[in-house]
Motif scaffolding. Structure first.
Motif, PDB file in Angstrom:
ATOM      1  N   UNK A  20       0.826  -1.218   0.000  1.00  0.00           N
ATOM      2  CA  UNK A  20       0.000   0.000   0.000  1.00  0.00           C
ATOM      3  C   UNK A  20       0.856   1.263   0.000  1.00  0.00           C
ATOM      4  N   UNK A  21       1.999   1.180   0.640  1.00  0.00           N
ATOM      5  CA  UNK A  21       2.912   2.316   0.639  1.00  0.00           C
ATOM      6  C   UNK A  21       3.390   2.606  -0.781  1.00  0.00           C
ATOM      7  N   UNK A  22       3.742   1.537  -1.496  1.00  0.00           N
ATOM      8  CA  UNK A  22       4.217   1.695  -2.866  1.00  0.00           C
ATOM      9  C   UNK A  22       3.097   2.166  -3.802  1.00  0.00           C
ATOM     10  N   UNK A  23       1.935   1.550  -3.664  1.00  0.00           N
ATOM     11  CA  UNK A  23       0.819   1.895  -4.547  1.00  0.00           C
ATOM     12  C   UNK A  23       0.370   3.334  -4.326  1.00  0.00           C
ATOM     13  N   UNK A  24       0.336   3.745  -3.064  1.00  0.00           N
ATOM     14  CA  UNK A  24      -0.057   5.126  -2.763  1.00  0.00           C
ATOM     15  C   UNK A  24       0.957   6.110  -3.349  1.00  0.00           C
ATOM     16  N   UNK A  25       2.238   5.801  -3.197  1.00  0.00           N
ATOM     17  CA  UNK A  25       3.266   6.683  -3.748  1.00  0.00           C
ATOM     18  C   UNK A  25       3.156   6.747  -5.278  1.00  0.00           C
ATOM     19  N   UNK A  26       2.936   5.588  -5.889  1.00  0.00           N
ATOM     20  CA  UNK A  26       2.828   5.523  -7.362  1.00  0.00           C
ATOM     21  C   UNK A  26       1.652   6.383  -7.852  1.00  0.00           C
ATOM     22  N   UNK A  27       0.486   6.193  -7.239  1.00  0.00           N
ATOM     23  CA  UNK A  27      -0.700   6.940  -7.669  1.00  0.00           C
ATOM     24  C   UNK A  27      -0.516   8.442  -7.447  1.00  0.00           C
ATOM     25  N   UNK A  28       0.061   8.805  -6.319  1.00  0.00           N
ATOM     26  CA  UNK A  28       0.251  10.220  -5.991  1.00  0.00           C
ATOM     27  C   UNK A  28       1.188  10.903  -6.981  1.00  0.00           C
ATOM     28  N   UNK A  29       2.316  10.247  -7.269  1.00  0.00           N
ATOM     29  CA  UNK A  29       3.311  10.870  -8.135  1.00  0.00           C
ATOM     30  C   UNK A  29       2.869  10.888  -9.603  1.00  0.00           C
ATOM     31  N   UNK A  30       2.184   9.862 -10.041  1.00  0.00           N
ATOM     32  CA  UNK A  30       1.672   9.858 -11.420  1.00  0.00           C
ATOM     33  C   UNK A  30       0.617  10.942 -11.603  1.00  0.00           C
ATOM     34  N   UNK A  31      -0.224  11.106 -10.616  1.00  0.00           N
ATOM     35  CA  UNK A  31      -1.252  12.157 -10.679  1.00  0.00           C
ATOM     36  C   UNK A  31      -0.605  13.540 -10.715  1.00  0.00           C
ATOM     37  N   UNK A  32       0.436  13.716  -9.888  1.00  0.00           N
ATOM     38  CA  UNK A  32       1.127  15.014  -9.854  1.00  0.00           C
ATOM     39  C   UNK A  32       1.789  15.305 -11.201  1.00  0.00           C
ATOM     40  N   UNK A  33       2.355  14.285 -11.819  1.00  0.00           N
ATOM     41  CA  UNK A  33       3.018  14.485 -13.105  1.00  0.00           C
ATOM     42  C   UNK A  33       2.007  14.793 -14.210  1.00  0.00           C
TER      43      UNK A  33
END
Length: 295
Positions: free
Chosen positions: A215-228
């Motif tokens: 969940x830590x990885x998935x949350x980071x992935x979703x957050x950073x992709x959305x920001x980009x």
């Protein structure tokens, strides 16, 4: 000295009773102490009993320390009820000492009287912090508090337990469970890591760590992709690249724990996580392997 010799000594002492009561009383106690020195706890206990009977008959004041000493001998002579009786008489006379409370706790433990055992151990902890047995007492108290769902008290004792006892899987598992119940995530993480180090097949610890990193990885992935997606600048791309390295490392950690769980039990729940992880890795072959087990 064996029990038979102890009884012979008692008979001889009674035979000499006419020589003067004070001498007989002193002799009962003296013989009890001699029997202790020779490891004959049965004879010691019998002589203490005769000593108390004679003192009470004469209405003489009894040193409460004698009751404590006699109680210890009765305990070692496997006369637990008599030991408790004498210990109670000592405490009723406002006498206490560390060994007495350790013996009381052990007797009540053998009798499955958790309430009385807890009382004895709590008294010991409150009054004898400087004793060498305190770490063992704290460990037993930890176990009792955990068993009766007094989580805060149990966790408070954890730092005061010996390193050896804290590395015991049963104790560590109880600590881990309580930290989860109290939503103390970082402490639960540490306990889970320690459990896996002791037992690489500890299912609950593996599930906790695998889920955490996933969940830590998935949350980071979703957050950073959305920001980009919102801001496709060179700087944002650099940040995304750096964060995706962290995502990869976290998914690798999650995969390690879920693969360990998969080796223990091919549960479709674990396959779901592994499919998602290897999909993020763009490893379709491995993802497809685990996908076959989904329901």
């Amino acid at each position: 000295m064996n029990l038979k010799k102890g009884k012979i000594l008692i008979i001889l002492l009674i035979a000499f009773a006419g020589c003067g009561t004070p001498k007989v009383i002193t002799s009962y106690r003296t013989i009890a102490e001699q029997a202790v020195a020779e490891g004959n706890y049965e004879a010691a206990t019998e002589n203490w009993r005769l000593f108390f009977e004679k003192e009470q008959m004469e209405e003489d004041e009894i040193n409460p320390a004698y009751y404590s000493e006699a109680g210890k001998m009765a305990f070692r002579a496997h006369q637990a009820d008599l030991a408790i009786k004498w210990f109670d008489q000592a405490t009723n006379l406002n006498y206490s000492e560390p060994g007495m409370y350790l013996d009381m706790a052990e007797i009540y433990k053998q009798k499955n009287n958790l309430t009385k055992e807890l009382e004895a151990l709590e008294y010991y902890r409150a009054h004898y912090q400087d004793q060498p047995d305190i770490a063992g007492v704290n460990t037993r108290l930890f176990g009792i508090y955990a068993s009766i769902n007094q989580r805060e008290k149990a966790i408070e004792l954890w730092p005061e337990m010996s390193l050896e006892n804290k590395q015991d899987e049963n104790h560590l598992n109880a600590y881990f469970s309580m930290q989860k119940q109290l939503d103390n995530e970082s402490e639960a993480d540490s306990a889970a890591q320690a459990l896996v180090a002791i037992n690489p097949k500890h299912v609950e610890a593996l599930k906790w760590l695998g889920t955490k990193y996933y969940h830590q990885a998935e949350h980071r992935y979703q957050r950073e992709m959305k920001a980009y997606q919102k801001n496709k600048t060179h700087m944002q791309h650099l940040k995304l690249t750096q964060e995706l390295k962290k995502v990869t490392a976290e998914f690798q950690q999650a995969a390690k724990y879920f693969k360990a769980l998969w080796e223990i039990d091919q549960d479709p729940k674990y396959a779901t996580y592994l499919v998602n992880i290897y999909t993020r890795f763009e490893d379709s072959k491995t993802a497809d392997y685990y996908r076959k087990y989904l329901k």
